[in-house]
Design a protein around this motif. Structure first.
Motif, PDB file in Angstrom:
ATOM      1  N   ASP A  61      34.002  29.016-121.446  1.00 19.88           N
ATOM      2  CA  ASP A  61      33.053  29.938-120.831  1.00 19.88           C
ATOM      3  C   ASP A  61      33.671  31.329-120.937  1.00 19.88           C
ATOM      4  N   ILE A  62      33.296  32.076-121.999  1.00 16.47           N
ATOM      5  CA  ILE A  62      33.966  33.362-122.230  1.00 16.47           C
ATOM      6  C   ILE A  62      33.537  34.401-121.203  1.00 16.47           C
ATOM      7  N   ARG A  63      32.378  34.225-120.577  1.00 18.32           N
ATOM      8  CA  ARG A  63      31.935  35.196-119.584  1.00 18.32           C
ATOM      9  C   ARG A  63      32.877  35.213-118.379  1.00 18.32           C
ATOM     10  N   ASN A  64      33.346  34.026-118.002  1.00 20.26           N
ATOM     11  CA  ASN A  64      34.235  33.915-116.837  1.00 20.26           C
ATOM     12  C   ASN A  64      35.667  33.536-117.211  1.00 20.26           C
ATOM     13  N   TYR A  65      35.957  33.517-118.494  1.00 15.32           N
ATOM     14  CA  TYR A  65      37.264  33.162-119.033  1.00 15.32           C
ATOM     15  C   TYR A  65      37.781  31.847-118.431  1.00 15.32           C
ATOM     16  N   LEU A  66      36.961  30.794-118.657  1.00 18.38           N
ATOM     17  CA  LEU A  66      37.313  29.458-118.193  1.00 18.38           C
ATOM     18  C   LEU A  66      37.307  28.499-119.373  1.00 18.38           C
ATOM     19  N   GLN A  67      38.196  27.547-119.348  1.00 16.31           N
ATOM     20  CA  GLN A  67      38.188  26.475-120.341  1.00 16.31           C
ATOM     21  C   GLN A  67      37.808  25.179-119.660  1.00 16.31           C
ATOM     22  N   LEU A  68      36.840  24.448-120.240  1.00 15.51           N
ATOM     23  CA  LEU A  68      36.399  23.159-119.730  1.00 15.51           C
ATOM     24  C   LEU A  68      37.053  22.056-120.549  1.00 15.51           C
ATOM     25  N   ASP A  69      37.636  21.123-119.853  1.00 14.61           N
ATOM     26  CA  ASP A  69      38.475  20.082-120.453  1.00 14.61           C
ATOM     27  C   ASP A  69      37.895  18.743-120.018  1.00 14.61           C
ATOM     28  N   ARG A  70      37.360  17.980-120.969  1.00  8.03           N
ATOM     29  CA  ARG A  70      36.586  16.786-120.616  1.00  8.03           C
ATOM     30  C   ARG A  70      37.026  15.561-121.411  1.00  8.03           C
ATOM     31  N   LEU A  71      37.079  14.405-120.724  1.00 10.07           N
ATOM     32  CA  LEU A  71      37.372  13.110-121.335  1.00 10.07           C
ATOM     33  C   LEU A  71      36.182  12.191-121.105  1.00 10.07           C
ATOM     34  N   ASP A  72      35.768  11.446-122.152  1.00 10.91           N
ATOM     35  CA  ASP A  72      34.595  10.567-122.049  1.00 10.91           C
ATOM     36  C   ASP A  72      34.857   9.199-122.665  1.00 10.91           C
ATOM     37  N   VAL A  73      34.288   8.181-122.006  1.00 14.15           N
ATOM     38  CA  VAL A  73      34.257   6.812-122.524  1.00 14.15           C
ATOM     39  C   VAL A  73      32.858   6.284-122.288  1.00 14.15           C
ATOM     40  N   ILE A  74      32.227   5.675-123.305  1.00  8.07           N
ATOM     41  CA  ILE A  74      30.971   4.965-123.087  1.00  8.07           C
ATOM     42  C   ILE A  74      31.234   3.474-123.262  1.00  8.07           C
ATOM     43  N   ALA A  75      30.499   2.666-122.501  1.00  4.04           N
ATOM     44  CA  ALA A  75      30.796   1.232-122.522  1.00  4.04           C
ATOM     45  C   ALA A  75      29.610   0.412-122.053  1.00  4.04           C
ATOM     46  N   GLY A  76      29.679  -0.872-122.314  1.00  6.95           N
ATOM     47  CA  GLY A  76      28.708  -1.832-121.821  1.00  6.95           C
ATOM     48  C   GLY A  76      29.395  -3.156-121.569  1.00  6.95           C
ATOM     49  N   VAL A  77      28.852  -3.943-120.666  1.00  8.67           N
ATOM     50  CA  VAL A  77      29.434  -5.249-120.360  1.00  8.67           C
ATOM     51  C   VAL A  77      28.313  -6.264-120.167  1.00  8.67           C
ATOM     52  N   ALA A  78      28.558  -7.492-120.582  1.00  2.00           N
ATOM     53  CA  ALA A  78      27.662  -8.619-120.325  1.00  2.00           C
ATOM     54  C   ALA A  78      28.509  -9.752-119.774  1.00  2.00           C
ATOM     55  N   ILE A  79      27.959 -10.475-118.812  1.00  2.00           N
ATOM     56  CA  ILE A  79      28.710 -11.534-118.141  1.00  2.00           C
ATOM     57  C   ILE A  79      28.137 -12.898-118.516  1.00  2.00           C
ATOM     58  N   ASN A  80      29.015 -13.814-118.889  1.00  2.00           N
ATOM     59  CA  ASN A  80      28.669 -15.218-119.129  1.00  2.00           C
ATOM     60  C   ASN A  80      29.320 -16.047-118.023  1.00  2.00           C
ATOM     61  N   PRO A  81      28.659 -16.206-116.866  1.00  2.00           N
ATOM     62  CA  PRO A  81      29.312 -16.832-115.711  1.00  2.00           C
ATOM     63  C   PRO A  81      29.633 -18.306-115.897  1.00  2.00           C
ATOM     64  N   GLU A  82      29.068 -18.944-116.938  1.00  2.00           N
ATOM     65  CA  GLU A  82      29.416 -20.341-117.200  1.00  2.00           C
ATOM     66  C   GLU A  82      30.902 -20.526-117.430  1.00  2.00           C
ATOM     67  N   PHE A  83      31.603 -19.427-117.821  1.00  2.00           N
ATOM     68  CA  PHE A  83      33.002 -19.524-118.172  1.00  2.00           C
ATOM     69  C   PHE A  83      33.924 -19.041-117.047  1.00  2.00           C
ATOM     70  N   ALA A  84      33.413 -19.018-115.812  1.00  2.00           N
ATOM     71  CA  ALA A  84      34.216 -18.505-114.700  1.00  2.00           C
ATOM     72  C   ALA A  84      34.047 -19.377-113.455  1.00  2.00           C
ATOM     73  N   VAL A  85      35.076 -19.362-112.615  1.00  2.00           N
ATOM     74  CA  VAL A  85      35.054 -20.061-111.332  1.00  2.00           C
ATOM     75  C   VAL A  85      35.572 -19.129-110.247  1.00  2.00           C
ATOM     76  N   ARG A  86      34.777 -18.896-109.233  1.00  2.00           N
ATOM     77  CA  ARG A  86      35.224 -18.106-108.089  1.00  2.00           C
ATOM     78  C   ARG A  86      36.184 -18.943-107.244  1.00  2.00           C
ATOM     79  N   VAL A  87      37.255 -18.327-106.779  1.00  2.00           N
ATOM     80  CA  VAL A  87      38.197 -19.005-105.881  1.00  2.00           C
ATOM     81  C   VAL A  87      38.086 -18.314-104.529  1.00  2.00           C
ATOM     82  N   ARG A  88      37.477 -19.012-103.574  1.00  2.00           N
ATOM     83  CA  ARG A  88      37.241 -18.461-102.241  1.00  2.00           C
ATOM     84  C   ARG A  88      38.458 -18.690-101.357  1.00  2.00           C
ATOM     85  N   SER A  89      38.758 -17.717-100.499  1.00  2.00           N
ATOM     86  CA  SER A  89      39.882 -17.880 -99.572  1.00  2.00           C
ATOM     87  C   SER A  89      39.670 -17.037 -98.337  1.00  2.00           C
TER      88      SER A  89
END
Length: 415
Positions: free
Chosen positions: A387-415
């Motif tokens: 931003d040259i008007r205010n003499y600022l530098q913007l510094d940004r990090l980005d990750v895009i992602a997606g997830v899908a769950i197949n619960p047949e392959f998991a077991v909850r352990v309650r305690s």
């Protein structure tokens, strides 16, 4: 922009990226079979790929054969979430604070990497994985011990979940602390030393263990008052829309009347033994000793008569190659609702399908670099703007992602 400028930007991104990966657990060991479909194509946010689960067949004996119906399970994986962290620097800060020295890397980049990793882990575990897991062992209120671990291992094997070195056990820090204490006298020298000296369990009973802050305690709904349910459970009403042989809706009566939350999303429920409905081994199609189990994915308030309708997972299937319970749920069947409990998850990495492809880089007056790891199949983009008007530098990090769950392959352990 000079070549040296881009070299510096790449250096900063590389430093952040290695720290980011080090803070990951669920994402690091997730199934990445779809990664090649995304890699290099730079899909826009919202892009969806459909993938198939392995088909199942009953087969038969003798010379005569009948063609079996092909029942395909198709699930979507959408790159639909963007994670970021952005800061700005004034001219003075750029001159004196932002440098390639160790204080800058540790005090500035490290917490940003940790923040991004925490967002990704919460997205996978808290927002998606925990509430989808319906198969369960362990008694709410009873600490996880070696017996609970071996029971989870046995149940996973009964459910046909592969024993191929890709089984993991995720548990909250306090659960891990109690488990480490109970294992400190175990005969296995490796386990004993890790539990006693480091509070770390490592590999045990076919699982690689890790601690996580992103499995939250499940707070159960109100359910049904009174009665004599098994230890760790409360009564959860009786079925009024039976026999239920398909679908995922259960209509109940006998609940506490006029409650907004007779059940909460993520509640673990089971069908009482007297109903004669049990989980099924998908290899032999024989009933297991485990009562039929479901997880509540949505519920409605109970009316003045104590009636409510809940939606559960998985879909009820009582015959064929995809059969998951031994019989239809009869009318009048009693439900058990697990009390409040800590949640650990024992799972095969096929339970979590994850992708984090490169995002399309910004153009026009912006310095951008992207890193992609072939080892971890993760991408991160580092963007610098001004931003040259205010003499600022913007510094940004980005990750895009997606997830899908197949619960047949998991077991909850309650305690």
């Amino acid at each position: 922009m000079s070549l040296n400028t881009f070299q510096t930007t790449q250096y900063v991104l590389d430093e952040v990226f290695v720290r980011f990966v080090n803070y990951l657990n669920f994402a690091k060991v997730a199934n990445r079979n779809l990664e090649e479909d995304f890699k290099g194509l730079k899909f826009a946010t919202g892009q969806t790929l459909n993938y198939r689960l392995e088909e199942r067949y009953l087969g038969g004996l003798g010379a005569s054969a009948t063609a079996e119906a092909r029942t395909q399970i198709i699930r979507p994986l959408s790159i639909d979430t963007q994670f970021h962290t952005m800061v700005q620097f004034s001219g003075m800060e750029l001159t004196f604070d932002r440098a390639r020295d160790r204080p800058y890397l540790d005090m500035m980049l490290n917490p940003r990497a940790k923040t991004l990793a925490n967002l990704v882990e919460k997205f996978i575990a808290t927002d998606n994985f925990q509430t989808a897991t319906y198969q369960a062992v362990g008694t709410p209120g009873v600490p996880v011990d070696f017996n609970a671990i071996t029971l989870a291992d046995a149940y996973m094997t009964e459910l046909g979940i592969p024993e191929d070195g890709n089984r993991f056990f995720a548990n909250p820090p306090r659960v891990s602390a109690g488990l480490s204490t109970s294992l400190s006298t175990v005969f296995n020298q490796t386990v004993n030393t890790g539990a006693l000296m480091d509070g770390f369990i490592g590999h045990l009973s076919g699982f690689d263990f890790f601690k996580t802050n992103f499995l939250k305690r499940q707070i159960a709904g109100v359910g049904e008052a009174g009665g004599s349910p098994p230890a760790g459970f409360k009564l959860g009403g009786t079925v009024t829309n039976g026999p239920i042989s398909s679908g995922n809706t259960i209509v109940l009566t006998g609940l506490v009347a006029g409650q907004a939350n007779p059940f909460n999303v993520g509640d673990s429920i089971e069908i009482a033994d007297a109903a004669g409905v049990f989980m099924v081994n998908p290899l032999t199609y024989q009933p297991l000793s485990q009562r039929a189990q479901f997880v509540v994915v949505s519920s409605t308030a109970s009316d003045g008569g104590g009636n409510a309708t809940i939606t559960v997972s998985p879909n009820i299937i009582v015959s064929g190659a995809r059969q998951n319970i031994s019989a239809a749920i009869p009318n009048g069947a009693q439900l058990y609702l697990a009390n409040d409990h800590n949640v650990s998850i024992a799972y095969h990495n096929q339970a979590v399908v994850f992708a984090a492809p490169p995002i399309t880089e910004l153009k026009g007056g912006v310095e951008v670099v992207t890193t992609y790891s072939n080892l971890y199949k993760l991408a991160m983009t580092y963007s610098l703007g001004a931003d040259i008007r205010n003499y600022l530098q913007l510094d940004r990090l980005d990750v895009i992602a997606g997830v899908a769950i197949n619960p047949e392959f998991a077991v909850r352990v309650r305690s």
